[in-house]
Design an enzyme around this catalytic site. Structure first.
Site, mmCIF file in Angstrom:
data_model
loop_
_atom_site.group_PDB
_atom_site.id
_atom_site.type_symbol
_atom_site.label_atom_id
_atom_site.label_comp_id
_atom_site.label_asym_id
_atom_site.label_seq_id
_atom_site.Cartn_x
_atom_site.Cartn_y
_atom_site.Cartn_z
ATOM 1 N N GLU A 431 0.824 -1.204 0.000
ATOM 2 C CA GLU A 431 0.000 0.000 0.000
ATOM 3 C C GLU A 431 0.862 1.258 0.000
ATOM 4 O OE1 GLU A 431 -2.819 -0.508 3.151
ATOM 5 O OE2 GLU A 431 -3.840 -2.150 2.131
ATOM 6 N N GLU A 509 -3.925 -8.659 -0.686
ATOM 7 C CA GLU A 509 -4.583 -8.474 0.618
ATOM 8 C C GLU A 509 -6.065 -8.213 0.416
ATOM 9 O OE1 GLU A 509 -2.457 -5.955 3.351
ATOM 10 O OE2 GLU A 509 -4.321 -5.156 4.186
#
Length: 803
Positions: A431, A509
């Site tokens: 991220e 994820e």
């Protein structure tokens, strides 16, 4: 420690020309420790007699009290941080005068500064990186030798999750001769693999720091899974003084045993240097022979068999042990996850202990090995206050170090781990905000080039934002071998596949099927949707929005179905496989650990665990929840739910059928019945082709009558599960009794019960049961004698178990 082997030493000033033994061993025992800043502790004659003696691995925070005053905040589990010192007295007077000595750290959190005999060796800021220093020229052969380590984790909040504090991984001493094989120099690949034969390519280096040419024999051997030597090759080499010899050797194995997730066969590659028929150095690497392919149409292919990645994200802590995990901890964790059907782990979001990777090699668990959580931009993770309002607090984690240290940390990470057969993919980030703009292009390319320089497996980067409005910056994504998708949806995958039909894709994820809920917490007398959602009695809009956007089961179930039915997506990693310390959202104080996992912090499966077992395993299974103990609600309607991999499921309440339902394994809804609660029992039966194949029964239970103890894992350390039972030996799923421990021939390492809101200490002689269960973790004091634990609670006889 050197008494464990003999070294002949020349006690004269002349150069020692004899051949000595080379050896590596752990120096984990007998360290002196203090939790304060002691600047003069690096001095040789400093008096550390009042310091605490500890054994590594050591996480000094985990045994401390939780406090709202600790600056680590909820992200750091409300545990203390700060400056600490370690000192180790080393007897190395027997080292040969012509030998070289290195000290090797697998990890120390963080900003590790190291001195040997008051000589400064260096600093390693990252608490997750392995590192080593040569100490040869500072050795005192006539007196004591002191290794001093300062750690500084005082800048807080310093992480998005609990990091631990201390020398929490192994430390080794390495004794080498003047010609030797350096650390991480040996690299073994399998460029050609079939059932008939396999080629092992062995690369390594021999370094000669002597001032003259040395003539040597280099033997390379292959040992099979039983330890039998099946191949040996010799090279006769001459290495000039101050030069290196580069080995590049192909070895062929006929009818190899291939490494697979179901049969993780391992070979040992042994390199040994001989001079005048005497061994002067050796290196050993465990490898698995396997062929890995990455395709658009079939996804990940292992040994010519397509495998859907059924993965979990994990943080590195071991629950009540904190960051000081043991190999037994990893074995238990991987065993429980494999029983769920998981075949892969993502090391979120930092290098893990080498022993974790060893365990994955041995047990057949694939690994996405991740390096970074930040690049150059500081993260500001969301955190919830006690009133339910959300705030974002920046963490002083790695962004300030990235420009100076990222290249070295990544290189060392790849070199250390690249021989592990379980690693099927690297990850250069999680991220990362810079993947959304032009700055990410050059950084991603640089990191990818480092990965490709030192290994041939592909790398990913977990990126969020797909379908959120601002999609990631495509030129940055294009640098990644296999782009990673965080929290995207099925339509987002379809769009990517249409726009980039040759792109390989993996979900790095996504939400688990039991997010933000603790084991055994139920609300069955509400509506179907409400009964499956966390009942957090906070009215603030920030909290309510968070809960609404993360339906406890449905979102995770849909995330898997979106991947399951798209062959161009290799698979997914759920967030998370296991609860972890810190990141308590949406809870605030007194919560000190997450509740995102399908296994709780103590290692007990939650109900969501069984959803994945119904999807990821083929052996017939069935799981019914909630329990059947609702005194005071007799005659009221409630909901019962089932996960199963059978074709049909029938529910019985007090022997009366409530109907049989078809089980659609592609549905994002669980099987649910509305029933009327009456004490007794409920039973579910699973059918395949109309034939009963599996069943489960839950009874209304009585008061606690006994405690059941079971040793579940017992290698380096011991895990003992405690369960509350009634007089008929039924498990009591609501028991919360305080239990006490007495221990013989053992050290108590930790206790836990899976309750993320418990402020009981992890190191204590007591624990409350949480929904009927607790775990005790012990280490024998004398390994040659049995250990014993005696457990008691008020009103019933005490019980004991030996191990």
């Amino acid at each position: 420690m050197l008494s464990c082997f003999l070294i002949v030493t020349c006690f004269i000033s002349c150069k020692d020309t004899r051949i000595h033994t080379a050896k590596t061993w752990k120096i984990n025992d007998g360290w002196k420790f203090i939790q304060k800043d002691v600047p003069n502790a690096k001095e040789i004659n400093f008096d550390d007699s009042t310091w605490t003696t500890v054994e590594l691995p050591h996480d000094w925070s985990i045994s401390k009290p939780f406090s709202k005053q600790n600056p680590s905040f909820s992200r750091g589990a409300w545990l203390p941080t700060g400056i600490s010192y370690y000192r180790k007295h080393l007897d190395i007077s027997d080292i040969g005068t012509d030998q070289k000595v290195f000290v090797h750290f697998e990890g120390a959190y963080r900003n590790a500064e190291v001195w040997f005999n008051a000589h400064y060796l260096g600093k390693r800021p990252s608490g997750y990186s392995a590192f080593e220093y040569e100490i040869t020229k500072f050795i005192d052969r006539t007196s004591k030798n002191i290794l001093t380590v300062k750690l500084d984790n005082s800048e807080q909040p310093g992480s998005r999750w609990y990091s631990g504090n201390g020398i929490y991984r192994d430390v080794f001493l390495k004794v080498k001769n003047s010609i030797y094989i350096p650390t991480w120099a040996t690299y073994v690949t399998t460029p050609k693999v079939s059932k008939q034969s396999a080629i092992l390519n062995v690369k390594s280096e021999v370094v000669n720091v002597d001032d003259k040419t040395r003539k040597l024999e280099l033997r390379v051997s292959v040992l099979d899974t039983r330890g039998k030597e099946i191949i040996q090759d010799q090279k006769y080499i001459a290495v000039q003084g101050g030069k290196k010899y580069a080995l590049d050797l192909d070895l062929e194995i006929k009818k190899p045993l291939l490494w697979h997730i179901n049969d993780p066969d391992l070979y040992n590659i042994r390199l040994e240097l001989f001079e005048k028929e005497k061994s002067i150095d050796k290196d050993s690497v465990r490898v698995g022979i396997r062929k890995m392919e990455y395709t658009v149409d079939k996804g990940f292919v292992l040994n010519d068999n397509p495998i859907k990645i059924k993965g979990v994200c994990l943080h590195h802590d071991a629950g009540p042990l904190g960051a000081a995990a043991r190999k037994t901890s990893y074995e238990r964790q991987i065993r429980i996850l494999k029983e769920m059907g998981a075949n892969a782990v993502r090391t979120a979001h930092n290098p893990f202990d080498s022993e974790f990777l060893d365990t994955c090699d041995e047990m057949g668990m694939l690994v996405m090995n991740e390096a970074f959580d930040e690049w150059e931009v500081v993260k500001k993770p969301q955190t919830f206050r006690e009133k339910g309002n959300k705030v974002r607090i920046p963490v002083k984690y790695y962004a300030h170090l990235f420009k100076e240290w990222a290249n070295k940390d990544l290189k060392d990470f790849i070199l250390r781990d690249r021989n592990h057969p379980s690693i099927f993919m690297w990850s250069i980030g999680n991220e990362i905000d810079q993947m959304r703009d032009e700055s990410g292009v050059a950084i991603a390319k640089r990191l990818m080039d480092i990965v490709h320089q030192y290994d041939n497996r592909p790398a990913t980067c977990g990126v969020n934002g797909y379908g959120w409005g601002d999609w990631p910056h495509e030129p940055a994504v294009a640098q990644i071998d296999i782009p990673g998708y965080n929290y995207a949806k099925g339509e987002n995958y379809d769009k990517e596949h249409r726009d980039f039909p040759n792109r390989k894709m993996i979900v790095t994820e996504h939400t688990s099927a039991q997010m933000i809920a603790n084991r055994g917490e139920y609300y069955p007398f509400k509506s179907v949707e409400s009964s499956l959602q966390l009942d957090l009695l906070i009215s603030h809009t920030d909290t309510q929005k968070f809960l609404k956007n993360r339906k406890a089961y449905e979102q995770g179930m849909k995330a898997w179905i979106d991947v399951k039915n798209r062959p161009f997506v290799m698979g997914e990693f759920i967030w998370t496989g296991w609860d972890y310390l810190g990141e308590t959202i949406p809870y605030s104080w007194p919560a000190r650990s997450s509740s995102f996992g399908v296994v709780d912090l103590a290692g007990f499966p939650k109900d969501g665990y069984y959803y994945y077992q119904s999807q990821w395993t083929s052996s017939p299974m069935i799981h019914l929840f909630p329990h059947w103990n609702w005194q005071g609600h007799e005659g009221e309607k409630m909901h019962l739910n089932v996960f199963s991999n059978t074709q049909e499921v029938e529910l019985f309440v007090n022997e009366v059928s409530q109907g049989r339902k078809t089980n659609d394994l592609n549905s994002t809804k669980m099987l649910t019945w509305e029933v009327v609660y009456q004490p007794g029992n409920v039973k579910v039966v699973g059918y395949n082709s109309g034939k009963m194949i599996t069943q489960e029964t839950l009874n209304t239970v009585g008061d606690i009558s006994s405690l059941e103890l079971e040793v579940t894992d017992n290698t380096e350390i011991t895990y003992i599960e405690v369960k509350a039972l009634d007089k008929d030996a039924n498990f009591i799923p609501t028991a919360n009794h305080k239990i006490n421990f007495k221990i013989e021939n053992a050290e108590l390492l930790g206790v836990a019960n899976g309750n993320n809101r418990s402020l009981e200490p992890f190191v204590a002689s007591f624990r409350k049961l949480y929904n009927g269960k607790a775990i005790i973790i012990l280490k024998k004091s004398n390994s040659n004698k049995p250990g014993k634990v005696i457990v008691s609670t008020d009103g019933i006889p005490e019980v004991d178990i030996t191990f």
